[in-house]
Design a protein around this motif. Structure first.
Motif, PDB file in Angstrom:
ATOM      1  N   ASP A  42     -52.913  12.732  -4.580  1.00 31.84           N
ATOM      2  CA  ASP A  42     -53.916  11.751  -5.054  1.00 31.84           C
ATOM      3  C   ASP A  42     -54.233  12.003  -6.767  1.00 31.84           C
ATOM      4  O   ASP A  42     -54.578  11.210  -7.354  1.00 31.84           O
ATOM      5  CB  ASP A  42     -55.309  12.052  -4.188  1.00 31.84           C
ATOM      6  N   ASN A  43     -54.239  13.233  -6.691  1.00 35.29           N
ATOM      7  CA  ASN A  43     -54.396  13.652  -8.328  1.00 35.29           C
ATOM      8  C   ASN A  43     -53.244  13.497  -9.149  1.00 35.29           C
ATOM      9  O   ASN A  43     -53.426  12.951 -10.243  1.00 35.29           O
ATOM     10  CB  ASN A  43     -54.737  15.286  -8.575  1.00 35.29           C
ATOM     11  N   SER A  44     -52.079  13.355  -8.792  1.00 28.66           N
ATOM     12  CA  SER A  44     -51.009  12.917  -9.448  1.00 28.66           C
ATOM     13  C   SER A  44     -50.548  11.423  -9.585  1.00 28.66           C
ATOM     14  O   SER A  44     -50.141  10.920 -10.498  1.00 28.66           O
ATOM     15  CB  SER A  44     -49.675  13.895  -9.090  1.00 28.66           C
ATOM     16  N   PRO A  46     -52.588   8.881 -10.442  1.00 25.66           N
ATOM     17  CA  PRO A  46     -53.057   8.015 -11.677  1.00 25.66           C
ATOM     18  C   PRO A  46     -51.784   8.329 -12.848  1.00 25.66           C
ATOM     19  O   PRO A  46     -51.688   7.528 -13.428  1.00 25.66           O
ATOM     20  CB  PRO A  46     -54.395   8.532 -11.910  1.00 25.66           C
ATOM     21  N   PHE A  47     -51.505   9.553 -12.790  1.00 25.04           N
ATOM     22  CA  PHE A  47     -50.456   9.952 -14.174  1.00 25.04           C
ATOM     23  C   PHE A  47     -49.223   9.294 -13.755  1.00 25.04           C
ATOM     24  O   PHE A  47     -48.764   8.761 -14.834  1.00 25.04           O
ATOM     25  CB  PHE A  47     -50.278  11.648 -13.861  1.00 25.04           C
ATOM     26  N   THR A  50     -49.678   5.487 -14.371  1.00 30.76           N
ATOM     27  CA  THR A  50     -49.910   5.352 -15.938  1.00 30.76           C
ATOM     28  C   THR A  50     -48.656   5.422 -16.558  1.00 30.76           C
ATOM     29  O   THR A  50     -48.214   4.591 -17.590  1.00 30.76           O
ATOM     30  CB  THR A  50     -51.093   6.070 -16.464  1.00 30.76           C
ATOM     31  N   TYR A 147     -39.244  20.294 -14.572  1.00 30.99           N
ATOM     32  CA  TYR A 147     -38.729  20.367 -16.248  1.00 30.99           C
ATOM     33  C   TYR A 147     -37.244  20.592 -16.267  1.00 30.99           C
ATOM     34  O   TYR A 147     -36.738  20.069 -16.916  1.00 30.99           O
ATOM     35  CB  TYR A 147     -39.824  21.476 -16.896  1.00 30.99           C
ATOM     36  N   GLU A 223     -39.973  14.948 -20.768  1.00 31.37           N
ATOM     37  CA  GLU A 223     -41.367  14.977 -20.266  1.00 31.37           C
ATOM     38  C   GLU A 223     -41.592  13.930 -19.196  1.00 31.37           C
ATOM     39  O   GLU A 223     -42.130  14.203 -18.190  1.00 31.37           O
ATOM     40  CB  GLU A 223     -42.283  14.768 -21.321  1.00 31.37           C
ATOM     41  N   TYR A 230     -42.221  15.099 -10.483  1.00 30.57           N
ATOM     42  CA  TYR A 230     -43.513  16.026  -9.802  1.00 30.57           C
ATOM     43  C   TYR A 230     -44.243  14.925  -9.200  1.00 30.57           C
ATOM     44  O   TYR A 230     -44.608  15.310  -7.953  1.00 30.57           O
ATOM     45  CB  TYR A 230     -44.255  16.564 -10.889  1.00 30.57           C
TER      46      TYR A 230
ATOM     47  N   VAL B   9     -54.723  10.587 -18.745  1.00 31.34           N
ATOM     48  CA  VAL B   9     -54.213  10.939 -17.595  1.00 31.34           C
ATOM     49  C   VAL B   9     -53.215  11.774 -17.609  1.00 31.34           C
ATOM     50  O   VAL B   9     -52.383  12.032 -18.307  1.00 31.34           O
ATOM     51  CB  VAL B   9     -53.638   9.758 -16.875  1.00 31.34           C
ATOM     52  N   SER B  10     -53.482  12.961 -16.914  1.00 30.04           N
ATOM     53  CA  SER B  10     -52.650  14.405 -16.906  1.00 30.04           C
ATOM     54  C   SER B  10     -52.167  14.510 -15.536  1.00 30.04           C
ATOM     55  O   SER B  10     -52.708  13.720 -14.749  1.00 30.04           O
ATOM     56  CB  SER B  10     -53.099  15.448 -17.483  1.00 30.04           C
ATOM     57  N   MET B  11     -51.279  15.347 -15.494  1.00 37.08           N
ATOM     58  CA  MET B  11     -50.813  15.522 -13.974  1.00 37.08           C
ATOM     59  C   MET B  11     -51.725  15.903 -12.931  1.00 37.08           C
ATOM     60  O   MET B  11     -51.442  15.834 -11.794  1.00 37.08           O
ATOM     61  CB  MET B  11     -49.772  16.599 -14.044  1.00 37.08           C
ATOM     62  N   ASP B  12     -52.827  16.607 -13.598  1.00 38.15           N
ATOM     63  CA  ASP B  12     -53.977  17.074 -12.483  1.00 38.15           C
ATOM     64  C   ASP B  12     -54.852  15.766 -12.146  1.00 38.15           C
ATOM     65  O   ASP B  12     -55.673  16.020 -11.495  1.00 38.15           O
ATOM     66  CB  ASP B  12     -54.757  18.295 -13.229  1.00 38.15           C
ATOM     67  N   GLY B  13     -54.668  14.642 -12.749  1.00 38.42           N
ATOM     68  CA  GLY B  13     -55.582  13.559 -12.342  1.00 38.42           C
ATOM     69  C   GLY B  13     -56.137  12.844 -13.601  1.00 38.42           C
ATOM     70  O   GLY B  13     -55.766  13.631 -14.711  1.00 38.42           O
ATOM     71  N   GLY B  67     -46.575  15.545 -23.648  1.00 40.49           N
ATOM     72  CA  GLY B  67     -46.802  14.201 -23.264  1.00 40.49           C
ATOM     73  C   GLY B  67     -46.556  13.346 -24.452  1.00 40.49           C
ATOM     74  O   GLY B  67     -45.848  13.266 -25.385  1.00 40.49           O
ATOM     75  N   ILE B  79     -51.191  10.298 -22.277  1.00 38.69           N
ATOM     76  CA  ILE B  79     -50.707  11.282 -21.155  1.00 38.69           C
ATOM     77  C   ILE B  79     -50.331  12.455 -21.480  1.00 38.69           C
ATOM     78  O   ILE B  79     -48.872  12.617 -21.609  1.00 38.69           O
ATOM     79  CB  ILE B  79     -49.606  10.138 -20.821  1.00 38.69           C
ATOM     80  N   PRO B  80     -51.131  13.516 -21.618  1.00 44.57           N
ATOM     81  CA  PRO B  80     -50.550  14.775 -21.893  1.00 44.57           C
ATOM     82  C   PRO B  80     -49.980  15.390 -20.513  1.00 44.57           C
ATOM     83  O   PRO B  80     -50.314  14.872 -19.455  1.00 44.57           O
ATOM     84  CB  PRO B  80     -51.862  15.312 -22.250  1.00 44.57           C
ATOM     85  N   THR B  81     -49.238  16.554 -20.847  1.00 43.54           N
ATOM     86  CA  THR B  81     -48.696  17.299 -19.629  1.00 43.54           C
ATOM     87  C   THR B  81     -49.849  18.063 -19.133  1.00 43.54           C
ATOM     88  O   THR B  81     -50.130  18.054 -17.732  1.00 43.54           O
ATOM     89  CB  THR B  81     -47.614  18.347 -20.387  1.00 43.54           C
TER      90      THR B  81
END
Lengths: 288, 137
Positions: A42-44, A46-47, A50, A147, A223, A230, B9-13, B67, B79-81
């Motif tokens: 769920d956290n990943s 949106p990333f 997007t 990576y 990246e 991921y 938005v990062s990888m953590d949400g 990112g 969109i940063p890492t």
């Protein structure tokens, strides 16, 4: 005869009970792991969304082909990164993914970059060329591994080993439903949603790249590959656990049903044997 | 001043979504500020402290590493890492990460990859410390 039959039924009930214990335990393990995996997915999400959205915007508007990553590619060699599970006992989770892969790869000259032990087994059985087995265990793949994988993919692509790179994973829609799906990773032109309209899109969406489009893409692409990988791994792991939980829940239910049926059968047999004994005694007493 | 929509938005949400007046960050080629109606723009994000200014003038800082950022049709997506808001940064952890990285770098026989990794770690820790110490303003 009845006694031997009863013994067999009793043994069978026992063995089903043992199986049920295992499936129940697996269900519990899967559901406790699932909670964390779902949170991660769920956290990943949106990333992931997007990133994909942004990239398709860029691909639609892109009119600059200085970077090798953005150019459309005539080379028809494909590399599929396939994320499957490490273990079975997850219903159709692995089988559905492989079926989907077969459909996607039909008629293409392709190799597979397997992630997950089941996937390694599958490509070996099918004699499909393997890129590397370095990341066979999906449970061990970390962000930094993503990576490294993306670096490998980028160098494979820029060395012209492959013309297209795509990713097959299982989309975690909900606890009850998961779907095998794919995203293309490289080149970026594969991201275009409607290819016919690209000329007019380009006219509207000129983009400024700083310091230069080539540098930007060379920095972004590894990246973004890592980010997509991921995200896909998080989704796949959550899907696997959800599929396993559902499968094990069904197995436990079935075992319970079988035990009920067998117990009924056993009790009937027991009763029949008692009745028979009584009949025999009564008949014997009458004879005296 | 005109505002625009920013999503971080990062990888953590999702870290941020809303109207902002300005966003300042460090790209691979130097510091950049984005204001409303910026032309369609895309660049790779380097390592540094990013600043978000909301329409009521409040400035929020975050450690922004890696990112990309894109500004398309007045919608900005950063969109940063990794992204950490200044107030969420664990200063003790950053300090210990900094010390550990410095220790690693002191070792004479370090493979180039390990050195690069330790340098990146040190740099990240420094940025987090710098971002955290910038508050409150």
């Amino acid at each position: 005869m009845a006694a031997a039959n009863m013994k067999a039924v009793k043994l069978r009930i026992k063995s089903i009970q043992n199986t049920m214990q295992i499936t129940k335990a697996m269900e519990l393990v899967a559901s406790s792991k699932l909670r964390r995996a779902k949170e991660k997915a769920d956290n990943s999400k949106p990333f992931f969304e997007t990133l994909r959205h942004t990239l398709s915007d860029i691909a639609n508007g892109n009119s600059d082909f200085a970077s090798p990553y953005t150019k459309e590619n005539e080379d028809e060699r494909w590399c599929f990164v396939v994320i499957a599970g490490d273990r079975g006992m997850a219903g159709g989770y692995n089988a559905n993914l492989f079926k989907f892969l077969e459909q996607e790869a039909k008629g293409k000259d392709f190799s597979v970059f397997p992630i997950g032990k089941k996937c390694v087994d599958y490509v070996k059985r099918r004699n499909i060329p393997i890129v590397t087995e370095q990341y066979a265990v999906v449970a061990d793949v970390t962000i930094s591994d993503c990576y490294s994988i993306s670096k490998i993919l980028c160098s494979l692509y820029s060395d012209r080993k492959f013309g297209h790179i795509a990713l097959c994973y299982t989309d975690f829609i909900s606890m009850m439903s998961q779907r095998a799906s794919n995203v293309s990773l490289l080149p970026l032109s594969d991201f275009k949603e409607d290819k016919g309209d690209s000329a007019s899109q380009a006219a509207r969406n000129l983009i400024l790249y700083e310091p230069s489009s080539e540098e930007v893409f060379n920095a972004i692409v590894p990246e973004y590959l890592a980010g997509l990988l991921y995200g896909a791994i998080c989704e796949s792991v959550a899907s696997e656990l959800a599929a396993r939980r559902t499968a094990m829940e069904a197995a436990t239910d079935n075992a319970g049903e079988m035990i009920d049926k067998l117990s009924l059968f056993y009790n009937r047999a027991r009763q029949a044997s008692i009745t028979q004994e009584i009949t025999e005694i009564v008949a014997g007493a009458e004879g005296v | 001043m005109a505002n625009f929509h920013l999503e971080i938005v990062s990888m953590d949400g999702q870290q941020f979504s809303g109207e902002v007046e300005r966003v300042v960050f460090r790209s691979i080629a130097g510091d950049v500020a984005i204001l409303s109606r910026h032309t369609n723009y895309c660049t790779a994000v380097g390592m540094g402290t990013a600043k978000v200014v909301t329409p009521d003038g409040v400035e929020k800082k975050g450690a922004c590493i890696g990112g990309m950022i894109s500004m398309m049709n007045n919608t900005c997506r950063l969109i940063p890492t990794t992204w950490e808001w200044g107030e969420h940064i664990d200063v003790e952890r950053a300090k210990s990460a900094k010390l550990k990285a410095e220790e690693t770098l002191k070792e004479p026989e370090l493979s180039p990859e390990a050195r690069a990794r330790a340098e990146a770690k040190l740099y990240r820790a420094l940025i987090r410390l710098q971002t955290a110490s910038g508050r409150p303003e």
